[in-house]
Design a protein around this motif. Sequence first.
Motif, PDB file in Angstrom:
ATOM      1  N   PHE A  88       0.698  -1.163   0.002  1.00  0.00           N
ATOM      2  CA  PHE A  88      -0.133   0.185   0.030  1.00  0.00           C
ATOM      3  C   PHE A  88       0.932   1.395  -0.113  1.00  0.00           C
ATOM      4  O   PHE A  88       0.559   2.290  -0.787  1.00  0.00           O
ATOM      5  CB  PHE A  88      -1.063  -0.034   1.255  1.00  0.00           C
ATOM      6  N   ALA A  89       1.986   1.154   0.813  1.00  0.00           N
ATOM      7  CA  ALA A  89       2.790   2.494   1.011  1.00  0.00           C
ATOM      8  C   ALA A  89       3.562   2.878  -0.114  1.00  0.00           C
ATOM      9  O   ALA A  89       3.711   4.018  -0.402  1.00  0.00           O
ATOM     10  CB  ALA A  89       3.370   2.371   2.520  1.00  0.00           C
ATOM     11  N   VAL A  90       4.284   1.701  -0.502  1.00  0.00           N
ATOM     12  CA  VAL A  90       5.549   2.032  -1.359  1.00  0.00           C
ATOM     13  C   VAL A  90       4.985   2.548  -2.818  1.00  0.00           C
ATOM     14  O   VAL A  90       5.443   3.471  -3.170  1.00  0.00           O
ATOM     15  CB  VAL A  90       6.265   0.830  -1.564  1.00  0.00           C
ATOM     16  N   PRO A  91       4.126   1.913  -3.531  1.00  0.00           N
ATOM     17  CA  PRO A  91       3.370   2.388  -4.734  1.00  0.00           C
ATOM     18  C   PRO A  91       2.890   3.889  -4.686  1.00  0.00           C
ATOM     19  O   PRO A  91       3.094   4.968  -5.281  1.00  0.00           O
ATOM     20  CB  PRO A  91       2.519   1.371  -5.067  1.00  0.00           C
ATOM     21  N   LEU A  92       2.168   4.202  -3.353  1.00  0.00           N
ATOM     22  CA  LEU A  92       1.768   5.446  -3.161  1.00  0.00           C
ATOM     23  C   LEU A  92       2.964   6.456  -2.976  1.00  0.00           C
ATOM     24  O   LEU A  92       3.024   7.596  -3.606  1.00  0.00           O
ATOM     25  CB  LEU A  92       1.017   5.624  -1.921  1.00  0.00           C
ATOM     26  N   TYR A  93       4.020   6.067  -2.393  1.00  0.00           N
ATOM     27  CA  TYR A  93       5.197   7.108  -2.226  1.00  0.00           C
ATOM     28  C   TYR A  93       5.900   7.069  -3.662  1.00  0.00           C
ATOM     29  O   TYR A  93       6.313   8.285  -3.804  1.00  0.00           O
ATOM     30  CB  TYR A  93       6.085   6.422  -1.438  1.00  0.00           C
ATOM     31  N   LEU A  94       6.017   6.010  -4.472  1.00  0.00           N
ATOM     32  CA  LEU A  94       6.589   6.224  -5.591  1.00  0.00           C
ATOM     33  C   LEU A  94       5.833   7.186  -6.720  1.00  0.00           C
ATOM     34  O   LEU A  94       6.453   7.908  -7.438  1.00  0.00           O
ATOM     35  CB  LEU A  94       6.812   4.791  -6.310  1.00  0.00           C
ATOM     36  N   GLY A 106       6.778  10.719  -8.376  1.00  0.00           N
ATOM     37  CA  GLY A 106       6.390  11.232  -9.540  1.00  0.00           C
ATOM     38  C   GLY A 106       6.243   9.992 -10.570  1.00  0.00           C
ATOM     39  O   GLY A 106       6.408  10.225 -11.783  1.00  0.00           O
ATOM     40  N   GLU A 107       6.590   8.875 -10.005  1.00  0.00           N
ATOM     41  CA  GLU A 107       6.865   7.659 -11.120  1.00  0.00           C
ATOM     42  C   GLU A 107       5.500   7.228 -11.659  1.00  0.00           C
ATOM     43  O   GLU A 107       4.344   7.384 -10.946  1.00  0.00           O
ATOM     44  CB  GLU A 107       7.614   6.481 -10.278  1.00  0.00           C
ATOM     45  N   SER A 108       5.448   6.492 -12.793  1.00  0.00           N
ATOM     46  CA  SER A 108       4.445   6.143 -13.141  1.00  0.00           C
ATOM     47  C   SER A 108       3.945   4.944 -12.508  1.00  0.00           C
ATOM     48  O   SER A 108       4.590   4.316 -11.951  1.00  0.00           O
ATOM     49  CB  SER A 108       4.367   5.814 -14.950  1.00  0.00           C
ATOM     50  N   ALA A 109       2.552   4.457 -13.082  1.00  0.00           N
ATOM     51  CA  ALA A 109       2.063   3.346 -12.268  1.00  0.00           C
ATOM     52  C   ALA A 109       2.940   1.889 -12.929  1.00  0.00           C
ATOM     53  O   ALA A 109       3.145   0.861 -11.986  1.00  0.00           O
ATOM     54  CB  ALA A 109       0.555   3.032 -12.581  1.00  0.00           C
TER      55      ALA A 109
END
Length: 507
Positions: A293-299, A304-307
């Motif tokens: 949950f946290a890491v993709p949200l942070y990225l 500003g990284e893409s999904a």
Amino acid sequence: MLHHTEAPSDGDALYRWRWYALVVLCGALLIGQLDMTVVAMALAEIGPDLDATTSQLQWVMDSYAIVLAGCVLLGGGLADRYGRKGVFMSGLAIFGVASVVGATASGATVLIAARATMGFGAALFFPPALSIIAVIFPKGERAKAIAIWSAIGGLGTVLGPIVGGVLLDSFWWGSVLLVNLPVVTVALIGAATLVPTSRRPGAPPLDRGGALLSVLALGLVVFAVIEGPNLGWFSPAIVVGLVAGLALCAAFVAWELRRLEPMLDVRMFRIPGVQAGAVGLVVNLLTVTGMLFAVPLYLQSVRGESATTAALVLIPFGGLFAVVSFTAMPAAHRIGIRTVLVSGLLGIVGGLLILAVTATADGLLGVIAGTAVFGAGAAWVAPTGTTVVINSIPTTKAGDSAAINQVTRQVGAALGIALVGTVLASVYARELAPSLTSLSATDADTASSSIDGANSVASGLTSGGDALRMAADAAFDDGYRVALLTVAALTAVTAAFVSFRLRGERG
């Protein structure tokens, strides 16, 4: 011609098709775990297409997890009494039909109902699958089979965002549900021909009172845990749900203790191995879902990284989890299962510390390194925790061991997002507050609710937008770091508890 016989009841006699049956069981686990996360990638398309509100989109995700966790004990009880193979196949069929209904839904309400039905189907095929593994594999092979099972489960959770991203690049949002159909079809054919029939010897009639209490208790607790961060922990719905759920949990325990033939023998939790394995599994799933949950949200929101990039960064985590899972039980035979289980928990702590320390560093190396170490640690916890629980309980009560494993996994998964999300959100709002004094009450509420909200407010300001963005990024970094450190501390305490409960245990 395959021989359809009752599976060995003691796990000592060999069932010749056991490894082929394991492939079928793992296929079901893969799609069940995949559906925990794959739909998250499609929410951005589901919203405008079905005219769904934010609350409805949340329920598209949560209805699956709540029903699955609430009904998992019922699924195990039905399988023990009416036949594990039949209940397993029924769950798969329900899951497949509901996937089609959800993929073709014309409104959010239908999609939510379909997702809830998919959760019920998964609750029917998860518990008997693990019970079947405990029955058809002799004790010497059971650990290896469980390691494979655990690796596939972890891989399914991590593959969700990746598979979702790939499908959405070429197809509409319904494809993330229709992808279940080929696996369900093959698994049904494989189950009919390869999975033997088994049930709990001398199983009494279904404990209807226990089944009802378990569904209500687990459903309410998981609902409160999942919705707490969204509705507020002190909102009436959450307070009532949590209090009622915990009260029903106590009532379920009291009911089962009075039954001569309970649906779940809660006395099993007195066994040190069951305590250690169950707590280890709860924390393992808690940390995995919290990190995912946290890491993709942070990225995406801070860096500003893409999904797609965020999903690719997690590939080392998934790959190491799958590979290292197969070394867990061989290592347990050499150095002891207690050492492996505790080392895995400490590996999770190490990965979380790397992620927390490198949160503000340039580049993605810190994130990749942290999630990789995390994945290696989690890979040792999943199979050993499952094995400790299963081997601590007689094979004749395989349904109890499967139910304990599944309940701990689903509750841990729900707790992970709730704990990490609550800590992150509260620290973020607190740290950002001094930067919101010049904004209107509406803009301040929007900015403090999420980092995406802060960026949206900043875009509409004629001056001070850049300063707000920088403040929001810094506040999110602080919340992200504190959330990871909180979970790391909890995992370290769990490692100490597991070490204490398994003291003197090597096998």
